[in-house]
Design an enzyme around this catalytic site. Structure first.
Site, PDB file in Angstrom:
ATOM      1  N   ALA A 187      40.182  80.221  43.605  1.00 38.91           N
ATOM      2  CA  ALA A 187      40.922  81.041  42.637  1.00 38.91           C
ATOM      3  C   ALA A 187      42.404  81.102  42.979  1.00 38.91           C
ATOM      4  CB  ALA A 187      40.331  82.452  42.596  1.00 38.91           C
ATOM      5  N   GLY A 188      42.890  80.080  43.679  1.00 44.11           N
ATOM      6  CA  GLY A 188      44.309  80.020  44.035  1.00 44.11           C
ATOM      7  C   GLY A 188      45.161  79.563  42.865  1.00 44.11           C
ATOM      8  N   GLY A 247      43.801  76.573  40.815  1.00 48.64           N
ATOM      9  CA  GLY A 247      42.620  76.999  40.072  1.00 48.64           C
ATOM     10  C   GLY A 247      42.969  77.854  38.872  1.00 48.64           C
ATOM     11  N   LYS A 273      48.538  57.749  40.979  1.00 47.24           N
ATOM     12  CA  LYS A 273      48.982  59.119  41.207  1.00 47.24           C
ATOM     13  C   LYS A 273      49.186  59.393  42.693  1.00 47.24           C
ATOM     14  CE  LYS A 273      48.423  63.671  41.950  1.00 47.24           C
ATOM     15  NZ  LYS A 273      47.810  64.454  43.013  1.00 47.24           N
TER      16      LYS A 273
END
Length: 396
Positions: A13-14, A17, A219
Site C-alpha cells: 500500500a505504498g 501501490g 524499460k
C-alpha cells in the site's frame, strides 16, 4: 455469498501501490483491497474515504480522486485476506522483488480455496524485475505453500502473467497523507497469452502484448539503467537530486554513454528501430531529469546489491553486450559507481555491500554479488573494478 462488482487485492500500500496500480484499478471499476504489514498505514487507509493522485509534467498538473478501497493487515488478519483472495478477480503487487516470497503463502491459501469452476484468479506482479510474476508463481507453487497433489488443477484456480511497469514515483512530502505525486508518463505492459483462454481482465491503462521481453528489457535497460546511472554518479559527485546530477555535463555524458550502449544491445537483440530507441532514450533522459520530481540520489541509489545482480539494470545488459563484443565502457563506469555506494545512511544493502567488499576477494565479490563467472567475457573487467574500489577504501 453473492458477489457484486469487480475486486482486486493489491499487496503493497505504498506510493506505487496507491498512486499507480490502485489508481488504474479504481478507474477500471474495481474495488481495491490493499494488503500490507504497516499497521499505521492500514489504519490510515481504513479511516480515510478518499485520497488524491497528483500527476506532474512539463505541460502542467492534474489530479484524480481515488475511492472504493479497504485495507487488511496481512500480518495480523491473514484469514480475512485469504477470504478476499478467494473471492477476488485479480491480485497485483508492488512490494519489491525481495518480498515476493513472503506474500506467496497467503496468496497460495486464497487460491487453494477457490472453486475449480470459478473463473481463475488473474495474478500480475508489478515489480521492477524481469519475470517477477513467474518468480511469485514459483513461490506460490512451492510444496510448503501449495499441496503438490493440487498442482495439476492449479491452472483452473489461478493464471499468472508477467508485466513491465514504468512510472517515476519520487519520495513524497511527509505531510501528504495518502496523496501521491508522480509523473504524468506511464507504461504498464502485460503478457496477455496466459489469460487468452479464460478472459483478459479489463484494466484501463494496460497494454496487452504477445511478447513481453522487448518491453521489459527496453524499460529496465533504459529507464532503470539511466535513473541509477545518474544517481550513483550524482552521489559520488555530491549532488542532491537526480535533476541536479543531470545539470552536470560529465554526469550527463555518462548517462548518455550508458544508454547508448544499452540502445546498441536492444536494437541488435530485439530488432527495435535505431531511431525509435534513440527517441525513447532521449525521452527517458528528459523524464528522469524532470525538475518537478524531487528525487534524492540516495533514494534512487538504494539497494545496490540488487541493482548489481545478474539480471538487473547494469550487469544484465553489460554482460550480454560483452559477449557480443559491443562497447560497455560507460556501463562499467556506472557499475563502479554502484560498488562505491557503501555505508549510506538509511540503506541496509549499502552497508551489507561494504561488509562484502571488506571481507572477500575481488573474484569472490564478482561471483557473489554479480553472479558472473570466469568464463564470462565481462568477468576480468568486473574484477578490476572491485579491486580498484577495495584499494581506494583501504587508502581512505
Amino acid at each position: 455469498m453473492t458477489k457484486t462488482g469487480k475486486k482486486a487485492v493489491h499487496f503493497g500500500a505504498g506510493n506505487i501501490g496507491r498512486g499507480f496500480v490502485a489508481c488504474f484499478l479504481h478507474n477500471s471499476g474495481y474495488e481495491v483491497v490493499f494488503a500490507d504489514v504497516n499497521g499505521a498505514l492500514i489504519d490510515t487507509i481504513n479511516s480515510t474515504p478518499s485520497y488524491r493522485v497528483i500527476e506532474v509534467g512539463s505541460e502542467g498538473t492534474s489530479e484524480s480522486t481515488i475511492t472504493n478501497y479497504r485495507a487488511i493487515n496481512s500480518r495480523t488478519h491473514e484469514e480475512l485476506l485469504v477470504d478476499e483472495i478467494r473471492t477476488a478477480d485479480l491480485v497485483t503487487c508492488s512490494v519489491g522483488p525481495n518480498v515476493l516470497r513472503f506474500i506467496a503463502p497467503v496468496i497460495a491459501k486464497g487460491i487453494d480455496r477457490r472453486a475449480d469452476d470459478q473463473s481463475p484468479l488473474h495474478v500480475i506482479a508489478c515489480e521492477n524485475a524481469i519475470g517477477a510474476t513467474d518468480t511469485l508463481a514459483v513461490y506460490i507453487k512451492d510444496p510448503q505453500n501449495t499441496d503438490p497433489s493440487r498442482l495439476k488443477s492449479h491452472h483452473l484456480r489461478a493464471r499468472y502473467a508477467n508485466s513491465a511497469i514504468d512510472r517515476i514515483v519520487p519520495a513524497q512530502d511527509p505531510n501528504a497523507g495518502l496523496d501521491v505525486t508522480l509523473e504524468k508518463f506511464f507504461e504498464w505492459v502485460v503478457d496477455k497469452t496466459p489469460f487468452e483462454d479464460v478472459g483478459i481482465p479489463s484494466v484501463e491503462g494496460i497494454n496487452w502484448v504477445d511478447n513481453l521481453a522487448p518491453f521489459i528489457e527496453r524499460k529496465l535497460y533504459t529507464v532503470n539503467t539511466g535513473h541509477a546511472t545518474a544517481a550513483y554518479h550524482g552521489y559520488h559527485r555530491r549532488k542532491r537530486t537526480v535533476y541536479d546530477a543531470l545539470q552536470d555535463r560529465q554526469i550527463m555524458a555518462e548517462v548518455r554513454g550508458a544508454l547508448t550502449e544499452t540502445k546498441n544491445l536492444l536494437v541488435a537483440k530485439h530488432g527495435i528501430g535505431e531511431e525509435a530507441q534513440l527517441a525513447y532514450m532521449n525521452k527517458i533522459i528528459r523524464r528522469i531529469g524532470n525538475p518537478h520530481l524531487e528525487d534524492a540520489v540516495e533514494r534512487v541509489g538504494r539497494a545496490p546489491l540488487r541493482k548489481l545482480s545478474r539480471k538487473e539494470r547494469f550487469i544484465g545488459p553489460a554482460a550480454e553486450a560483452a559477449e557480443n563484443d559491443m562497447p560497455i565502457k560507460y556501463l562499467l563506469d556506472a557499475i563502479e559507481m554502484t560498488f562505491r555506494f557503501q555505508d549510506v545512511e538509511g540503506d541496509d544493502e549499502s552497508k551489507e555491500l561494504a561488509t562484502i567488499m571488506s571481507e572477500n576477494t575481488p573474484q569472490d565479490v564478482v561471483a557473489k554479488v554479480c553472479g558472473i563467472q570466469p568464463a564470462d567475457k565481462i568477468y576480468p573487467h568486473l574484477v578490476r573494478i572491485v579491486k580498484r574500489v577495495q584499494d581506494d577504501s583501504r587508502e581512505d
